[in-house]
Design a protein around this motif. Structure first.
Motif, PDB file in Angstrom:
ATOM      1  N   TYR A   1      21.781  -3.688  24.773  1.00  0.00           N
ATOM      2  CA  TYR A   1      20.676  -3.573  24.979  1.00  0.00           C
ATOM      3  C   TYR A   1      19.489  -3.775  23.755  1.00  0.00           C
ATOM      4  O   TYR A   1      18.441  -4.669  24.509  1.00  0.00           O
ATOM      5  CB  TYR A   1      19.857  -2.085  25.414  1.00  0.00           C
TER       6      TYR A   1
ATOM      7  N   LEU B   1      25.489   1.407  30.538  1.00  0.00           N
ATOM      8  CA  LEU B   1      25.264   2.047  29.160  1.00  0.00           C
ATOM      9  C   LEU B   1      25.493   3.755  28.747  1.00  0.00           C
ATOM     10  O   LEU B   1      25.222   3.863  27.484  1.00  0.00           O
ATOM     11  CB  LEU B   1      23.542   1.745  29.226  1.00  0.00           C
TER      12      LEU B   1
ATOM     13  N   HIS C   1      28.851  -3.033  38.587  1.00  0.00           N
ATOM     14  CA  HIS C   1      26.384  -3.738  38.615  1.00  0.00           C
ATOM     15  C   HIS C   1      25.895  -2.947  38.046  1.00  0.00           C
ATOM     16  O   HIS C   1      24.655  -3.133  37.590  1.00  0.00           O
ATOM     17  CB  HIS C   1      26.690  -4.657  39.522  1.00  0.00           C
ATOM     18  N   ASP C   2      26.113  -1.191  37.607  1.00  0.00           N
ATOM     19  CA  ASP C   2      25.052  -0.454  37.636  1.00  0.00           C
ATOM     20  C   ASP C   2      24.662  -0.392  35.998  1.00  0.00           C
ATOM     21  O   ASP C   2      25.574  -0.035  35.064  1.00  0.00           O
ATOM     22  CB  ASP C   2      25.338   0.676  37.854  1.00  0.00           C
ATOM     23  N   GLN C   3      23.661  -1.266  35.280  1.00  0.00           N
ATOM     24  CA  GLN C   3      23.849  -1.268  33.885  1.00  0.00           C
ATOM     25  C   GLN C   3      23.502   0.836  32.790  1.00  0.00           C
ATOM     26  O   GLN C   3      23.413   0.333  32.016  1.00  0.00           O
ATOM     27  CB  GLN C   3      22.676  -1.863  33.919  1.00  0.00           C
ATOM     28  N   GLU C   4      22.427   1.264  34.121  1.00  0.00           N
ATOM     29  CA  GLU C   4      22.876   2.611  33.117  1.00  0.00           C
ATOM     30  C   GLU C   4      23.893   2.752  33.210  1.00  0.00           C
ATOM     31  O   GLU C   4      24.768   3.956  32.159  1.00  0.00           O
ATOM     32  CB  GLU C   4      21.964   3.234  33.944  1.00  0.00           C
TER      33      GLU C   4
ATOM     34  N   VAL D   1      20.084  -7.154  31.127  1.00  0.00           N
ATOM     35  CA  VAL D   1      19.943  -5.114  31.346  1.00  0.00           C
ATOM     36  C   VAL D   1      18.831  -5.258  30.622  1.00  0.00           C
ATOM     37  O   VAL D   1      18.490  -5.592  29.821  1.00  0.00           O
ATOM     38  CB  VAL D   1      21.557  -5.630  29.826  1.00  0.00           C
TER      39      VAL D   1
ATOM     40  N   PRO E   1      27.072  -0.324  23.806  1.00  0.00           N
ATOM     41  CA  PRO E   1      26.046  -0.258  24.433  1.00  0.00           C
ATOM     42  C   PRO E   1      24.286  -0.820  23.660  1.00  0.00           C
ATOM     43  O   PRO E   1      23.654  -1.210  23.959  1.00  0.00           O
ATOM     44  CB  PRO E   1      25.467   1.033  24.523  1.00  0.00           C
TER      45      PRO E   1
ATOM     46  N   VAL F   1      29.195  -8.393  29.316  1.00  0.00           N
ATOM     47  CA  VAL F   1      28.732  -8.602  30.326  1.00  0.00           C
ATOM     48  C   VAL F   1      28.814 -10.129  30.502  1.00  0.00           C
ATOM     49  O   VAL F   1      29.251  -9.906  29.563  1.00  0.00           O
ATOM     50  CB  VAL F   1      26.695  -8.731  29.457  1.00  0.00           C
TER      51      VAL F   1
ATOM     52  N   LEU G   1      30.208  -5.426  32.950  1.00  0.00           N
ATOM     53  CA  LEU G   1      29.589  -5.496  33.880  1.00  0.00           C
ATOM     54  C   LEU G   1      29.165  -6.647  34.346  1.00  0.00           C
ATOM     55  O   LEU G   1      28.334  -7.579  33.391  1.00  0.00           O
ATOM     56  CB  LEU G   1      27.648  -4.252  32.606  1.00  0.00           C
TER      57      LEU G   1
ATOM     58  N   ILE H   1      31.021  -2.759  26.496  1.00  0.00           N
ATOM     59  CA  ILE H   1      30.171  -3.805  27.458  1.00  0.00           C
ATOM     60  C   ILE H   1      30.509  -5.265  27.216  1.00  0.00           C
ATOM     61  O   ILE H   1      30.146  -5.518  26.317  1.00  0.00           O
ATOM     62  CB  ILE H   1      28.513  -3.121  27.855  1.00  0.00           C
TER      63      ILE H   1
END
Length: 352
Positions: free
Chosen positions: A222, A198, A192-195, A234, A218, A206, A35, A204
Motif C-alpha cells: 500500500y 490487506l 480481487h478485493d484489496q480490503e 491497491v 500489506p 499483486v 490479489l 500479498i
C-alpha cells in the motif's frame, strides 16, 4: 528452503498465456494472498498448486518435493471453492467427514475429527442439518471445515467470500484468519478485493497479466508500490502534475512551488511527471509538517459515516482526500474555495 516453492511457473491455454514466469516462496504457516483483477491468472496459479491444472513449465515443491507429477489426492492439499461445493444429499457432518471416509480413516477417529472441526468453525450443534438448511456464511464454514478435516499441509482458498454479503464477509474473513493462525497452516488466498487482502495477509502478491507485479507485506504494497499498476489497483491514488527542476536533488515544481522529494529522480530537468498521493496524505487546509499548500475548489463531498471523502480540483487535476467526520464541524460546500496541503515525504515515486 521455503516450505512451498513455486518457481518459473507458466500456463497457456492455446495461444493465450495465462501465467508467465511466476515465482513465489511461502514459509510454513504463512498466509499469502493472490490479489488482482479478473483474468490476471491468480486462480490458475491456485489450481496448478492444487493439481487441477498442469503447468506448461515450472516447478511446485512442498518441503522440497516436486508436486507437478502428483495427482491432487496425493498432495495433501485442502481447497475451499467460491461456490462451497457441498454435497446436497449429505448432512453437515457427512460433508465434513467425506474426505476422511475417502482416505480410509477409522470411523471413530473420523467422528472425533468431524466434531473437532464443527467446534472449530462454531457450528458444533448443526452436524445433522443439510446444506439447504444453512445460511451462506454457515455453508462456507462447513466447506472450510471439510478442507481442514483431512489435515492438509497447504490450504487453498479460491475467493471463498465473494458470494456473501458485505457484513458476513468481514466477519468470516476474520474467522478464517483466526483459524489459520490457530492451526498454523500454510495458506494461499485468492481474491480481487484489496480490503480483504490487506486486512488478513502476511504477504500479498499483486498479479497483472499473468505475472507477479509486486510481492510484499500489506504495508509495503500500500505505502511503497513499485509499479503504476500496483499503485492504482491497491487503494485510491491521486496524481498531481509536476516538473523536474533538479533531478539529483529530487527538486520538482508543483503549482509554482518548488519542493524537495525524499529521493533523487532519474529524469532530466524540465521533464513533466506526475506525483502520486494517497487520499489520507492530503489535508484540507494547512497543517504543521505539510509544507506544500495548493489552492483548490471543492467539487464533490461524500459522507461515509466516520469519514468524509472530499474531491477537489487543483492544478488541473482532480484529487480525493479523506477527513474525519466531526459533529461540530460541517463538511465543506461544493463550489467553495479551499486549500489542500501535503508533505513531500508522502509523495509516492514509482519505479516504472
Amino acid at each position: 528452503m521455503a516450505f512451498l516453492e513455486i518457481s518459473r511457473l507458466e500456463k497457456s491455454f492455446g495461444p493465450l498465456h495465462v501465467v508467465r514466469d511466476f515465482n513465489l516462496d511461502i514459509e510454513q504457516g504463512e498466509f499469502v494472498s493472490l490479489l488482482g483483477p479478473s483474468g490476471c491468472g491468480k486462480t490458475t496459479v491456485l489450481r496448478m498448486v492444487a493439481g487441477f491444472e498442469t503447468p506448461n513449465h515450472g516447478a511446485i515443491r512442498i518441503e522440497g518435493r516436486d508436486m507437478v507429477r502428483q495427482r491432487p489426492n496425493q498432495r495433501k492439499i485442502g481447497m475451499v471453492f467460491q461456490a462451497y461445493a457441498l454435497f446436497p444429499n449429505l448432512t453437515v457432518a457427512q460433508n465434513v467427514g467425506f474426505g476422511l471416509k475417502v482416505a480410509g480413516v477409522p470411523r471413530r477417529e473420523a467422528a472425533d475429527r468431524v466434531a473437532e472441526m464443527l467446534a472449530l468453525i462454531g457450528l458444533p450443534d448443526l452436524g445433522g442439518r443439510y446444506p439447504f438448511q444453512l445460511s451462506g456464511g454457515q455453508q462456507q464454514r462447513v466447506a472450510l471445515a471439510r478442507a481442514l478435516a483431512v489435515r492438509p499441509r497447504v490450504l487453498l482458498l479460491d475467493e471463498p467470500l465473494s458470494a456473501l454479503d458485505a457484513k458476513i464477509r468481514v466477519s468470516l474473513r476474520t474467522e478464517i484468519r483466526a483459524i489459520q493462525q490457530r492451526l498454523a497452516i500454510t495458506t494461499i488466498f485468492v481474491t480481487h478485493d484489496q480490503e480483504e487482502a490487506l486486512s488478513i495477509s502476511d504477504r500479498i502478491v499483486v498479479m497483472n497479466g499473468g505475472i507477479a507485479e509486486q510481492v510484499g507485506t500489506p504495508f509495503q504494497i500500500y505505502n511503497h508500490p513499485t509499479t503504476k499498476f500496483v499503485a492504482n489497483f491497491v487503494g485510491t491514488l491521486n496524481t498531481l502534475p509536476a516538473e523536474v527542476v533538479d533531478p539529483s536533488a529530487g527538486i520538482v515544481r508543483v503549482g509554482g512551488q518548488t519542493i524537495r522529494l525524499p529521493e533523487s529522480l532519474e529524469r532530466a530537468a524540465g521533464t513533466r511527471i506526475g506525483l502520486a498521493l494517497r487520499p489520507e496524505a492530503l489535508h484540507l487546509g494547512t497543517a504543521e509538517g505539510r509544507e506544500v499548500v495548493l489552492p483548490a475548489t471543492i467539487s464533490d463531498v461524500q459522507f461515509l459515516g466516520s469519514v468524509i471523502r472530499v474531491r477537489a480540483e487543483t492544478q488541473g487535476a482532480s484529487v480525493a482526500l479523506d477527513t474525519f467526520n466531526r459533529a461540530d464541524v460541517p463538511p465543506p460546500q461544493v463550489g467553495s474555495p479551499a486549500q489542500i496541503s501535503f508533505s513531500a515525504r508522502d509523495v509516492i515515486v514509482l519505479e516504472h
